[in-house]
Design an enzyme around this catalytic site. Structure first.
Site, PDB file in Angstrom:
ATOM      1  N   HIS A 239      51.820  53.672  29.462  1.00 46.42           N
ATOM      2  CA  HIS A 239      51.062  55.238  29.419  1.00 46.42           C
ATOM      3  C   HIS A 239      52.101  55.961  28.941  1.00 46.42           C
ATOM      4  O   HIS A 239      51.853  57.077  28.279  1.00 46.42           O
ATOM      5  CB  HIS A 239      50.606  55.346  30.940  1.00 46.42           C
ATOM      6  CG  HIS A 239      49.217  54.749  31.401  1.00 46.42           C
ATOM      7  ND1 HIS A 239      49.196  53.332  31.519  1.00 46.42           N
ATOM      8  CD2 HIS A 239      48.067  55.322  31.074  1.00 46.42           C
ATOM      9  CE1 HIS A 239      48.006  53.231  31.657  1.00 46.42           C
ATOM     10  NE2 HIS A 239      47.149  54.360  31.344  1.00 46.42           N
TER      11      HIS A 239
ATOM     12  N   VAL B 230      41.940  45.267  29.357  1.00 48.70           N
ATOM     13  CA  VAL B 230      43.147  45.592  29.767  1.00 48.70           C
ATOM     14  C   VAL B 230      43.337  44.760  31.050  1.00 48.70           C
ATOM     15  O   VAL B 230      44.648  43.854  31.401  1.00 48.70           O
ATOM     16  CB  VAL B 230      43.551  46.863  30.137  1.00 48.70           C
ATOM     17  CG1 VAL B 230      45.093  47.066  30.985  1.00 48.70           C
ATOM     18  CG2 VAL B 230      43.653  47.669  28.751  1.00 48.70           C
ATOM     19  N   HIS B 231      42.459  44.835  32.096  1.00 44.53           N
ATOM     20  CA  HIS B 231      42.579  44.048  33.532  1.00 44.53           C
ATOM     21  C   HIS B 231      42.702  42.639  33.119  1.00 44.53           C
ATOM     22  O   HIS B 231      43.331  41.710  33.797  1.00 44.53           O
ATOM     23  CB  HIS B 231      41.462  44.501  34.246  1.00 44.53           C
ATOM     24  CG  HIS B 231      41.216  43.521  35.672  1.00 44.53           C
ATOM     25  ND1 HIS B 231      42.473  43.623  36.614  1.00 44.53           N
ATOM     26  CD2 HIS B 231      40.420  42.654  35.851  1.00 44.53           C
ATOM     27  CE1 HIS B 231      41.925  42.668  37.647  1.00 44.53           C
ATOM     28  NE2 HIS B 231      40.940  42.122  37.360  1.00 44.53           N
TER      29      HIS B 231
ATOM     30  N   TRP C 199      37.250  48.944  35.997  1.00 48.03           N
ATOM     31  CA  TRP C 199      37.112  50.235  35.035  1.00 48.03           C
ATOM     32  C   TRP C 199      37.420  49.791  33.419  1.00 48.03           C
ATOM     33  O   TRP C 199      36.577  50.211  32.611  1.00 48.03           O
ATOM     34  CB  TRP C 199      37.832  51.545  35.303  1.00 48.03           C
ATOM     35  CG  TRP C 199      39.005  52.047  34.567  1.00 48.03           C
ATOM     36  CD1 TRP C 199      40.170  51.930  34.982  1.00 48.03           C
ATOM     37  CD2 TRP C 199      38.965  52.982  33.622  1.00 48.03           C
ATOM     38  NE1 TRP C 199      41.050  52.535  34.024  1.00 48.03           N
ATOM     39  CE2 TRP C 199      40.259  53.274  33.166  1.00 48.03           C
ATOM     40  CE3 TRP C 199      37.729  53.469  32.701  1.00 48.03           C
ATOM     41  CZ2 TRP C 199      40.361  53.911  32.212  1.00 48.03           C
ATOM     42  CZ3 TRP C 199      38.115  54.211  31.969  1.00 48.03           C
ATOM     43  CH2 TRP C 199      39.526  54.651  31.295  1.00 48.03           C
ATOM     44  N   ASN C 200      38.671  48.972  33.189  1.00 53.36           N
ATOM     45  CA  ASN C 200      38.927  48.781  31.839  1.00 53.36           C
ATOM     46  C   ASN C 200      39.080  47.114  31.930  1.00 53.36           C
ATOM     47  O   ASN C 200      40.166  46.645  32.098  1.00 53.36           O
ATOM     48  CB  ASN C 200      40.240  49.608  31.458  1.00 53.36           C
ATOM     49  CG  ASN C 200      40.619  49.153  30.121  1.00 53.36           C
ATOM     50  OD1 ASN C 200      40.271  48.258  29.624  1.00 53.36           O
ATOM     51  ND2 ASN C 200      41.522  49.980  29.501  1.00 53.36           N
ATOM     52  N   ILE C 201      37.967  46.506  31.561  1.00 53.61           N
ATOM     53  CA  ILE C 201      38.165  45.002  32.026  1.00 53.61           C
ATOM     54  C   ILE C 201      39.148  44.402  30.486  1.00 53.61           C
ATOM     55  O   ILE C 201      39.784  43.553  30.875  1.00 53.61           O
ATOM     56  CB  ILE C 201      36.611  44.465  31.733  1.00 53.61           C
ATOM     57  CG1 ILE C 201      36.012  45.124  33.209  1.00 53.61           C
ATOM     58  CG2 ILE C 201      36.671  42.946  31.645  1.00 53.61           C
ATOM     59  CD1 ILE C 201      36.467  44.450  34.205  1.00 53.61           C
TER      60      ILE C 201
ATOM     61  N   ARG D 162      51.988  42.561  41.443  1.00 57.67           N
ATOM     62  CA  ARG D 162      51.109  43.606  41.200  1.00 57.67           C
ATOM     63  C   ARG D 162      51.982  44.848  40.785  1.00 57.67           C
ATOM     64  O   ARG D 162      51.453  45.743  39.907  1.00 57.67           O
ATOM     65  CB  ARG D 162      50.363  44.071  42.586  1.00 57.67           C
ATOM     66  CG  ARG D 162      49.280  45.005  42.429  1.00 57.67           C
ATOM     67  CD  ARG D 162      48.329  45.081  43.753  1.00 57.67           C
ATOM     68  NE  ARG D 162      47.398  43.819  43.882  1.00 57.67           N
ATOM     69  CZ  ARG D 162      47.184  43.150  44.789  1.00 57.67           C
ATOM     70  NH1 ARG D 162      47.646  43.494  45.930  1.00 57.67           N
ATOM     71  NH2 ARG D 162      46.225  42.142  44.558  1.00 57.67           N
TER      72      ARG D 162
HETATM   73  C1  LIG Z   1      47.335  44.191  39.041  1.00 53.67           C
HETATM   74  C2  LIG Z   1      46.074  43.552  38.990  1.00 53.67           C
HETATM   75  C3  LIG Z   1      46.189  42.414  37.732  1.00 53.67           C
HETATM   76  C4  LIG Z   1      45.556  42.831  40.283  1.00 53.67           C
HETATM   77  O1  LIG Z   1      44.297  42.255  40.071  1.00 53.67           O
HETATM   78  P1  LIG Z   1      43.450  41.864  41.425  1.00 53.67           P
HETATM   79  O2  LIG Z   1      42.222  41.455  40.838  1.00 53.67           O
HETATM   80  O3  LIG Z   1      43.801  42.703  42.366  1.00 53.67           O
HETATM   81  O4  LIG Z   1      44.225  40.504  41.883  1.00 53.67           O
HETATM   82  P2  LIG Z   1      43.889  39.419  42.979  1.00 53.67           P
HETATM   83  O5  LIG Z   1      45.114  39.390  43.734  1.00 53.67           O
HETATM   84  O6  LIG Z   1      42.719  39.823  43.562  1.00 53.67           O
HETATM   85  O7  LIG Z   1      43.932  37.812  42.011  1.00 53.67           O
HETATM   86  C5  LIG Z   1      43.373  38.091  41.060  1.00 53.67           C
HETATM   87  C6  LIG Z   1      43.134  36.624  40.496  1.00 53.67           C
HETATM   88  O8  LIG Z   1      44.324  35.802  40.746  1.00 53.67           O
HETATM   89  C7  LIG Z   1      43.956  34.576  41.210  1.00 53.67           C
HETATM   90  N1  LIG Z   1      45.368  34.312  41.936  1.00 53.67           N
HETATM   91  C8  LIG Z   1      45.526  34.777  43.314  1.00 53.67           C
HETATM   92  N2  LIG Z   1      46.574  33.998  43.775  1.00 53.67           N
HETATM   93  C9  LIG Z   1      46.952  33.103  42.675  1.00 53.67           C
HETATM   94  C10 LIG Z   1      48.046  32.274  42.360  1.00 53.67           C
HETATM   95  N3  LIG Z   1      48.801  32.139  43.475  1.00 53.67           N
HETATM   96  N4  LIG Z   1      48.150  31.466  41.445  1.00 53.67           N
HETATM   97  C11 LIG Z   1      47.118  31.867  40.433  1.00 53.67           C
HETATM   98  N5  LIG Z   1      46.083  32.664  40.518  1.00 53.67           N
HETATM   99  C12 LIG Z   1      46.245  33.334  41.519  1.00 53.67           C
HETATM  100  C13 LIG Z   1      42.717  34.898  41.943  1.00 53.67           C
HETATM  101  O9  LIG Z   1      42.121  33.814  42.277  1.00 53.67           O
HETATM  102  C14 LIG Z   1      42.168  35.722  41.223  1.00 53.67           C
HETATM  103  O10 LIG Z   1      41.359  35.097  40.154  1.00 53.67           O
HETATM  104  P3  LIG Z   1      40.092  35.406  39.407  1.00 53.67           P
HETATM  105  O11 LIG Z   1      40.197  36.701  38.853  1.00 53.67           O
HETATM  106  O12 LIG Z   1      39.794  34.277  38.471  1.00 53.67           O
HETATM  107  O13 LIG Z   1      39.274  35.332  40.639  1.00 53.67           O
HETATM  108  C15 LIG Z   1      44.998  44.607  38.711  1.00 53.67           C
HETATM  109  O14 LIG Z   1      45.057  45.429  39.785  1.00 53.67           O
HETATM  110  C16 LIG Z   1      45.277  45.535  37.452  1.00 53.67           C
HETATM  111  O15 LIG Z   1      44.788  44.865  36.344  1.00 53.67           O
HETATM  112  N6  LIG Z   1      46.030  46.503  37.481  1.00 53.67           N
HETATM  113  C17 LIG Z   1      46.507  47.441  36.207  1.00 53.67           C
HETATM  114  C18 LIG Z   1      45.231  47.865  35.510  1.00 53.67           C
HETATM  115  C19 LIG Z   1      45.847  48.806  34.480  1.00 53.67           C
HETATM  116  O16 LIG Z   1      46.830  49.138  34.542  1.00 53.67           O
HETATM  117  N7  LIG Z   1      44.953  49.328  33.845  1.00 53.67           N
HETATM  118  C20 LIG Z   1      44.999  50.075  32.686  1.00 53.67           C
HETATM  119  C21 LIG Z   1      43.947  50.743  32.380  1.00 53.67           C
HETATM  120  S1  LIG Z   1      44.121  52.105  31.316  1.00 53.67           S
END
Ligand SMILES: CC(C)(COP(=O)(O)OP(=O)(O)OC[C@H]1O[C@@H](n2cnc3c(N)ncnc32)[C@H](O)[C@@H]1OP(=O)(O)O)[C@@H](O)C(=O)NCCC(=O)NCCS
Length: 489
Positions: free
Chosen positions: A420, A386-387, A382-384, A409
């Protein structure tokens, strides 16, 4: 709907709204039937052998009687899953029409009850208490000091007049001040309004995240340069410097840094993808959208949300639970509508307008979060900006240091929860941790929604948490703010 093993047992996938071949109608159909009857001599003979003719789709048809009387064939009803029918476009339109009608009724009811409450002049008072004191814009201008400080530290690190440890220390001091300075101003200066303070704190939070990214990328470049030196490659740090691309430390200019500060991204890069030109029509459309949706949001808040919130105070005071739930559900509709408009306004109109002006090429500001079947998918999409920042500067570094995914996580959501709360509690001058709790609740919520709700059910669960969760937080904050500021002690 959904009954298996239908009349024809047909497995044929049909997506159109009409069966493709009918037993009667039109010269082409008659000609086809004649062809069928010639190809299958048994058909229509009236004998015991109830031979089946096949139409051009391969469906079996009962063949008996004169050709012009045949109007049936083996087929499933459209709502049977075996029919393979999937075109529900009309039903979607019906939902939209019903939605418009029911909201038109609500709109009319609201107008009859409250009259016109929209007052654009009143909005100014949200930003300014005293016309001679502009603390929020002043705060934003002062933020330049921190940008210059970060730049000077990087400049000195690049030429080696500052050690990495000293550089880190200075960056940390700069970043901590970025968070503490506006917070103290917002808490101490009386003339700052909650909305002005919130906007200033959001600007400082964005700056905080951007300067972390700036520091990290420059550090990675120095590490790469050091490695390249030891391997006596002698090439510049960010790889082979091809024509037109900038390599470290040539990126260390105010122009480059300020481009990043204003660009719609939180992740620094030495060479951002650039669009070839500014498309004037595209820019104009985005600017008009920005203007229109700003007005619409203000109008909806004044006309729809404020009276609903005001009417919620009494049930809260009396602790009348059934009325509280009724108010919550009533608030959910305008709140959700405004949030959806806000999403489009910010992530599509505003970000694209800024990106177009700056010829910033990467326009992936959001992905299809509306199809989320899990809480995790929603936060990933939803928020690329920040993500992307979370992944690049927080999540992956934590994983690379040997932390488990769960720890990484939880760490990301903890940081997100802190910010927030930071942008809400300080402007309201009260610390209730509702926003913090709501963000932290996302971790257990992901466990609940993930295994128990999948597919469409998962999607509905995500929508429900969005529609109900947000007005709950809004009511909590407004109620506490009201009690704190307006309730006689
Ligand atoms: C916590 C968060 C970052 C987790 O993201 P996710 O996509 O579910 O995480 P994943 O475990 O699937 O892994 C994501 C990436 O890490 C990589 N990864 C996984 N294990 C790894 C490791 N041991 N070492 C390095 N990279 C690793 C994956 O390959 C993947 O990479 P890619 O994106 O390039 O394909 C996400 O949920 C998030 O952004 N949360 C907060 C959002 C937020 O607060 N937004 C506010 C909006 S107002």
């Amino acid at each position: 709907m959904g009954d298996h093993g239908g009349a024809g047992g047909s497995r044929r996938r049909r997506t159109g709204s009409r069966p493709s071949s009918l037993g009667s109608g039109g010269p082409a159909a008659v000609a086809e039937e004649v062809r069928d009857s010639v190809a299958s001599p048994d058909v229509g003979a009236g004998g015991d052998a109830r031979a089946l003719a096949r139409d051009k789709n391969g469906d079996a048809r009962v063949g008996s009687g004169p050709l012009e009387l045949r109007c049936h064939r083996l087929q499933d009803s459209l709502f049977s899953s075996n029919s393979g029918f999937s075109n529900y476009r009309g039903i979607l339109n019906w939902c939209v029409v019903m939605l418009i009608l029911s909201n038109a009724r609500l709109f009319l009811e609201n107008l009859i009850k409250y009259g016109i409450l929209v007052d654009p002049i009143q909005v100014v008072s949200l930003f300014l208490k005293d016309p001679y004191s502009w603390p929020a814009p002043c705060l934003v201008i002062v933020a330049n000091v921190f940008v210059v400080a970060a730049f000077q530290v990087e400049k000195r690190l690049a030429v080696g007049t500052l050690t990495e440890q000293a550089g880190l220390l200075l960056h940390v001091a700069n970043l901590v001040t970025i968070l503490c300075f506006p917070a103290s101003v917002a808490l101490l200066v009386k003339s700052i309004t909650p909305v002005g303070s919130l906007l200033a704190l959001v600007a400082y939070t964005i700056l905080f995240l951007k300067l972390i990214s700036y520091r990290d990328v420059n550090l990675w470049c120095r590490q790469y340069r050091a490695k390249a030196k030891t391997a006596s490659v002698g090439k510049k740090a960010s790889g082979d410097s091809t024509q037109g691309t900038i390599s470290y430390p040539d990126n260390l200019t105010y122009r480059d840094l300020y481009y990043f500060i204003f660009a719609p991204t939180l992740c620094y890069e030495l060479n951002f993808p650039r669009s070839p030109r500014i498309r004037k029509r595209f820019l104009l459309r985005r600017l008009l959208e920005m203007l229109f949706f700003t007005q619409l949001q203000v109008a909806l808040i004044q006309q729809w949300m404020v009276p609903t919130i005001q009417n919620s105070m009494k049930p809260f005071k009396d602790m009348d639970y059934s009325r509280i739930i009724e108010r919550l559900l009533k608030l959910a509709v305008p709140n959700h509508l405004i949030w959806l408009i806000f999403f489009y306004w910010l992530f599509h109109s505003c970000m694209n307008a800024v990106a177009e002006l700056m010829q910033f090429g990467d326009r992936e500001f959001y992905r299809d979060w509306w199809n989320s079947e899990s809480v995790g998918y929603f936060w990933q999409n939803w928020n690329i900006p920040v993500h992307k920042w979370c992944l690049r500067h927080f999540y992956k570094p934590l994983l690379q240091r040997g932390n488990s995914k769960w720890v990484a996580r939880t760490g990301v959501f903890l940081a997100s929860a802190f910010f927030h709360e930071y942008v809400l509690s300080i402007p309201l001058r009260m610390f209730r941790l509702w926003a913090f709790t709501a963000m932290m609740a996302q971790v257990p919520l992901a466990w609940i929604v993930g295994p128990f709700f999948q597919g469409n059910y998962g999607n509905a669960a995500v929508w429900l948490t969005l529609i109900i969760g947000q007005p709950m937080a809004v009511l909590m904050y407004v109620h506490d703010y009201y009690v704190l500021n307006y309730e006689p002690s």
